[in-house]
Enzyme design. Structure first.
Site, mmCIF file in Angstrom:
data_model
loop_
_atom_site.group_PDB
_atom_site.id
_atom_site.type_symbol
_atom_site.label_atom_id
_atom_site.label_comp_id
_atom_site.label_asym_id
_atom_site.label_seq_id
_atom_site.Cartn_x
_atom_site.Cartn_y
_atom_site.Cartn_z
ATOM 1 N N ASP A 48 -4.376 1.863 11.229
ATOM 2 C CA ASP A 48 -5.768 1.604 11.616
ATOM 3 C C ASP A 48 -5.748 1.183 13.087
ATOM 4 O O ASP A 48 -5.713 2.030 13.969
ATOM 5 C CB ASP A 48 -6.293 0.529 10.657
ATOM 6 N N THR B 250 -0.231 -3.786 13.058
ATOM 7 C CA THR B 250 0.786 -4.147 12.064
ATOM 8 C C THR B 250 2.063 -3.333 12.266
ATOM 9 O O THR B 250 3.162 -3.899 12.372
ATOM 10 C CB THR B 250 0.249 -3.896 10.627
ATOM 11 N N PHE C 129 -13.729 2.607 5.683
ATOM 12 C CA PHE C 129 -12.769 1.863 4.872
ATOM 13 C C PHE C 129 -12.513 2.618 3.580
ATOM 14 O O PHE C 129 -13.439 2.922 2.841
ATOM 15 C CB PHE C 129 -13.261 0.442 4.587
ATOM 16 N N ARG D 247 -6.028 0.146 -6.031
ATOM 17 C CA ARG D 247 -4.777 0.795 -5.606
ATOM 18 C C ARG D 247 -4.365 1.930 -6.537
ATOM 19 O O ARG D 247 -3.647 2.841 -6.157
ATOM 20 C CB ARG D 247 -3.621 -0.221 -5.582
ATOM 21 N N GLY E 154 0.776 -1.249 0.000
ATOM 22 C CA GLY E 154 0.000 0.000 0.000
ATOM 23 C C GLY E 154 0.796 1.281 0.000
ATOM 24 O O GLY E 154 0.367 2.288 -0.550
ATOM 25 N N GLU F 76 4.332 4.084 5.993
ATOM 26 C CA GLU F 76 3.117 3.270 5.944
ATOM 27 C C GLU F 76 1.986 4.054 5.281
ATOM 28 O O GLU F 76 1.938 5.281 5.366
ATOM 29 C CB GLU F 76 2.758 2.870 7.390
ATOM 30 N N ASP F 77 1.101 3.342 4.599
ATOM 31 C CA ASP F 77 -0.022 4.004 3.946
ATOM 32 C C ASP F 77 -1.061 4.478 4.951
ATOM 33 O O ASP F 77 -1.521 5.614 4.920
ATOM 34 C CB ASP F 77 -0.678 3.077 2.892
HETATM 35 P P1 IMP Z 1 -3.638 -2.089 11.293
HETATM 36 O O1 IMP Z 1 -2.695 -3.172 11.691
HETATM 37 O O2 IMP Z 1 -5.032 -2.345 11.794
HETATM 38 O O3 IMP Z 1 -3.155 -0.706 11.687
HETATM 39 O O4 IMP Z 1 -3.817 -2.161 9.731
HETATM 40 C C1 IMP Z 1 -2.895 -1.641 8.886
HETATM 41 C C2 IMP Z 1 -3.037 -2.213 7.489
HETATM 42 O O5 IMP Z 1 -4.386 -2.592 7.176
HETATM 43 C C3 IMP Z 1 -2.650 -1.153 6.504
HETATM 44 O O6 IMP Z 1 -1.286 -1.258 6.169
HETATM 45 C C4 IMP Z 1 -3.551 -1.428 5.339
HETATM 46 O O7 IMP Z 1 -2.933 -2.351 4.463
HETATM 47 C C5 IMP Z 1 -4.778 -2.087 5.939
HETATM 48 N N1 IMP Z 1 -5.865 -1.114 6.130
HETATM 49 C C6 IMP Z 1 -6.330 -0.581 7.267
HETATM 50 N N2 IMP Z 1 -7.343 0.255 7.054
HETATM 51 C C7 IMP Z 1 -7.526 0.278 5.709
HETATM 52 C C8 IMP Z 1 -8.441 0.987 4.845
HETATM 53 O O8 IMP Z 1 -9.294 1.795 5.242
HETATM 54 N N3 IMP Z 1 -8.302 0.727 3.526
HETATM 55 C C9 IMP Z 1 -7.375 -0.127 3.004
HETATM 56 N N4 IMP Z 1 -6.511 -0.804 3.770
HETATM 57 C C10 IMP Z 1 -6.590 -0.595 5.114
HETATM 58 MG MG MG Z 2 -3.772 -3.852 2.669
#
Ligand code: IMP
Ligand code: MG
Length: 172
Positions: free
Chosen positions: A101, A105, A150, A163, A42, A97-98
């Site tokens: 959330d 991760t 999302f 993407r 991402g 990081e993109d």
């Molecule tokens: P986390 O571990 O919950 O912070 O999730 C992080 C990863 O989940 C990001 O690197 C994204 O790949 C994916 N992600 C989280 N939220 C979104 C969203 O709204 N759209 C697309 N990908 C997301």
């Molecule tokens: Mg993803």
């Protein structure tokens, strides 16, 4: 799942990237080489825009992590599927990081990289969904805070799709 609403257009994205680059240039210039570690897939669109606005020397590297969970939700159990190529001990590292959330991760990756003794390790995320945080993670550089929806585009996917969109949109 369909595109419902554009929440960040191309111009707003450009402004947010430039503003992040200004902060980074202020903090890093004159310090020497910085290793940019982009989290695949991402972050590549953001990283490629960001790095062209940086005025200090960078080394480009990547990690890929896959988290077990559904397509819109992270489980917190993370597996590194591609590790970075350059050694980071004693180096200034910036994790790109993109979107953050839950934060699970990036927290996992941060902990792993810290165990390799970089001189410094900071996080730069284009988007932040603070409402969903499950860790007390500090994001050093944030582009834009967004509500708990999302989103896709500008590198972000839903099941690997969308993407390539040049804007950030909510899907439903
Ligand atoms: P986390 O571990 O919950 O912070 O999730 C992080 C990863 O989940 C990001 O690197 C994204 O790949 C994916 N992600 C989280 N939220 C979104 C969203 O709204 N759209 C697309 N990908 C997301
Ligand atoms: Mg993803």
């Amino acid at each position: 799942m369909e595109i419902k609403e554009i929440i960040l257009g191309e111009e707003e994205i450009t402004l947010a990237v430039r503003s992040l680059a200004r902060e980074l240039n202020r903090d890093y210039s004159g310090k020497g080489e910085v290793i940019l570690i982009c989290i695949l897939k991402g972050s590549i669109v953001f990283a490629s825009d960001l790095m062209r606005n940086l005025n200090f020397p960078v080394i480009l590297d990547f990690v890929a992590a896959s988290s077990y969970g559904s397509s819109t939700q992270t489980s917190g159990v993370v597996r590194i599927t591609k590790d970075h190529d350059n050694p980071i001990a004693g180096k200034d590292v910036l994790l790109i990081e993109d979107i953050v959330d839950t934060g699970l991760t990036i927290s996992y990756i941060k902990k792993l990289l810290l165990s390799r003794n970089p001189k410094s390790l900071k996080i730069c995320a284009f988007l932040d969904k603070p409402a969903r945080r499950k860790t007390d993670l500090n994001i050093d550089y944030t582009g834009v805070k967004i509500p708990d929806k999302f989103v896709v585009g500008y590198g972000l996917d839903y099941n690997e799709k969308h993407r390539n969109l040049p804007y950030i949109a909510v899907i439903e």
